[in-house]
Design an enzyme around this catalytic site. Structure first.
Site, mmCIF file in Angstrom:
data_model
loop_
_atom_site.group_PDB
_atom_site.id
_atom_site.type_symbol
_atom_site.label_atom_id
_atom_site.label_comp_id
_atom_site.label_asym_id
_atom_site.label_seq_id
_atom_site.Cartn_x
_atom_site.Cartn_y
_atom_site.Cartn_z
ATOM 1 C CB CYS A 38 -2.513 -0.052 -8.533
ATOM 2 S SG CYS A 38 -2.910 1.570 -7.857
ATOM 3 C CG ASN A 84 -5.715 -8.407 -1.704
ATOM 4 O OD1 ASN A 84 -5.657 -7.526 -2.548
ATOM 5 N ND2 ASN A 84 -5.696 -8.131 -0.419
ATOM 6 C CG MET A 88 -1.902 -1.132 1.273
ATOM 7 S SD MET A 88 -2.900 -1.178 2.795
ATOM 8 C CE MET A 88 -1.717 -1.918 3.955
ATOM 9 C CB ALA A 89 1.443 3.879 -2.548
ATOM 10 N N GLY A 112 -4.811 -5.990 3.656
ATOM 11 C CA GLY A 112 -4.400 -4.613 3.418
ATOM 12 C C GLY A 112 -4.994 -3.657 4.422
ATOM 13 N NE ARG A 113 -9.828 -1.475 1.736
ATOM 14 C CZ ARG A 113 -11.110 -1.570 1.441
ATOM 15 N NH1 ARG A 113 -11.941 -0.618 1.834
ATOM 16 N NH2 ARG A 113 -11.588 -2.607 0.789
ATOM 17 C CD GLN A 127 2.788 -3.788 -6.186
ATOM 18 O OE1 GLN A 127 2.415 -2.642 -6.008
ATOM 19 N NE2 GLN A 127 2.014 -4.844 -5.968
#
Length: 352
Positions: free
Chosen positions: A102, A205, A19-20, A229-230, A72
Site C-alpha cells: 500500500c 498486479n 482494496m480498503a 483491482g481497479r 490481509q
C-alpha cells in the site's frame, strides 16, 4: 496445472486485489461468482485497540463466504503482526497476507505498507513472526509488495528471496514503486525478475484492465496468476471475460442489461445487510457510480442518486435506471481499452 498456496488449491489464477472500502465480503463473493478464483480481504490493522471497532469487525466478517478465506494484515511491529495473524486465524482466516504494497500516505507515514520495503531487517522480522504464528495452524502466509520504494531503490528481488526463505508461500508484486503511487504505467520486468528468482507462486498486479492485457502480462512475467483491482470496480464480470479469452482466444459477449441489473440489486442487498441503513446507503454510492459511469445517462443518474439517503429508495432508483436502460439496449456496452481512471490521494488510500 492447479495453482496452490501451500496446501490450498485455488480454482484459477484470477485474483481480486485487496482494496480498503471496496473488497468487503459482498464484493468478494460477487467477484468469485463471476469467475475470480481467489479474493483477498480488505486490509485489517494490527492495532489491537481497533479490533473491536465497527470498521474492523465488518472487514473481518466472512459469513457464508466460499474458501479460501484470505485476510490481509498491516502494521509495523512484528509482535503485533503476529498477534493480528492469530486473531484473524481464530476468526476463520485460512490464508494470511502481509501488506507491503500500500502506497497511501496515511499508511506509509506510519512505516507500514510499502514503507516497510525501505527497512529490510524490519520487513523480514515481521514476516518471520507472522509465519511462526500461522505455522501451527497450517495456515500459509502470503505477501503483497511493490517493486521497491523508489526508482533508485528497487529491491523486490532481494526481498522476494528473503521472504521465500522465511516461509512466505506466495508473492504478489505490483509493478510500481511506492514513489509512483498509481501514476504512470506499471512495469513488468521486475515482476519477471522476481518470478525467476523464487520457486513459490508469483502474482502479477498493476494496470490489468482487459483480457488482452491479462494475456500479455502473463506472457511477459511468467507469473502464475494475475491480480485485478481497479478494473473490477463496476465491472466484476471482468474475471469471466479474462478466463474465456485465455481459454479460447475470443471475446465473451458483454453481459445482458438484465443480468447486470440482477447482479447489482443482489449486491446492494448484501451491502445493506452488512453496513446497515445509514452507512449502507452512503458506502453503496461508489459501487453504483462505478457500475453506471460508462452507461448512457450514467453521470446524471449518479448525481441524482447521491442525494438519496434511504436504502430502499436507492435500490428502487437503481432498478428503475436499469429497467429504462433495458428498453434502449440488450447488452452493456463493451469496456473501452486502456488504463483505469487516474487515482487521486484519497482513492489511493483504498488501494492496498
Amino acid at each position: 496445472m492447479t495453482l496452490h498456496i501451500g496446501n490450498i488449491a485455488l480454482e484459477n489464477g484470477l485474483f481480486v486485489a485487496p482494496m480498503a472500502g471496496v473488497t468487503d465480503r459482498p464484493f468478494r463473493m460477487l467477484c468469485r461468482e463471476l469467475g475470480a478464483g481467489y479474493a483477498v480481504s480488505e486490509m485489517v490493522t494490527s492495532r489491537k485497540e481497533l479490533w473491536n471497532s465497527l470498521k474492523t469487525s465488518r472487514r473481518a466478517n466472512h459469513d457464508g463466504e466460499p474458501g479460501p478465506i484470505s485476510v490481509q494484515i498491516a502494521g509495523t511491529d512484528a509482535e503485533m503482526m503476529s498477534e493480528a495473524a492469530q486473531y484473524n486465524i481464530d476468526r476463520g482466516a485460512q490464508i494470511i497476507d502481509i501488506n507491503m504494497g500500500c502506497p497511501a500516505k496515511k499508511v506509509c507515514n506510519k512505516w507500514a505498507g510499502s514503507a516497510l520495503m525501505r527497512d529490510e531487517p524490519l520487513a523480514l522480522e515481521i514476516v518471520e513472526a507472522v509465519v511462526k504464528s500461522a505455522a501451527p495452524h497450517n495456515v500459509p502466509v502470503t505477501l503483497k509488495m511493490r517493486t521497491g520504494w523508489s526508482e533508485d531503490h528497487r529491491n523486490a528481488v532481494t526481498l522476494a528471496r528473503r521472504f521465500e526463505a522465511a516461509g512466505v508461500q506466495m508473492l504478489t508484486v505490483h509493478g510500481r514503486t511506492r514513489e509512483q503511487g498509481y501514476k504512470g504505467h506499471a512495469e513488468y520486468d521486475t515482476i519477471a525478475a522476481v518470478k525467476a528468482a523464487v520457486r513459490i507462486p508469483v502474482v502479477a498486479n498493476g494496470d490489468i484492465t482487459s483480457p488482452e492485457k491479462a494475456r500479455d502480462v502473463l506472457a511477459l512475467t511468467g507469473a502464475d496468476a494475475i491480480m485485478v483491482g481497479r478494473a473490477a470496480q463496476g465491472r466484476p464480470w471482468i474475471f469471466r471475460e479474462i478466463a474465456h479469452f485465455l481459454d479460447t482466444g475470443t471475446h465473451l459477449a458483454p453481459p445482458l442489461v438484465a443480468e447486470v441489473r440482477r447482479l447489482m440489486l443482489d449486491h446492494l442487498k448484501e451491502h445493506y445487510a452488512l453496513y446497515g441503513e445509514y452507512s449502507g446507503v452512503r458506502t453503496a454510492r461508489k459501487h453504483i457510480g462505478w457500475y453506471v459511469r460508462a452507461l448512457p445517462g450514467g453521470e446524471a443518474f449518479r448525481s441524482a442518486m447521491n442525494a438519496i439517503e434511504d436504502c430502499d429508495a436507492q435500490w428502487h432508483a437503481v432498478a428503475a435506471f436499469f429497467d429504462e436502460l433495458a428498453g434502449q439496449m440488450d447488452r452493456i456496452p463493451a469496456a473501452a481499452e486502456g488504463s483505469p481512471d487516474p487515482v487521486d490521494e484519497q482513492q489511493a488510500d483504498a488501494l492496498a
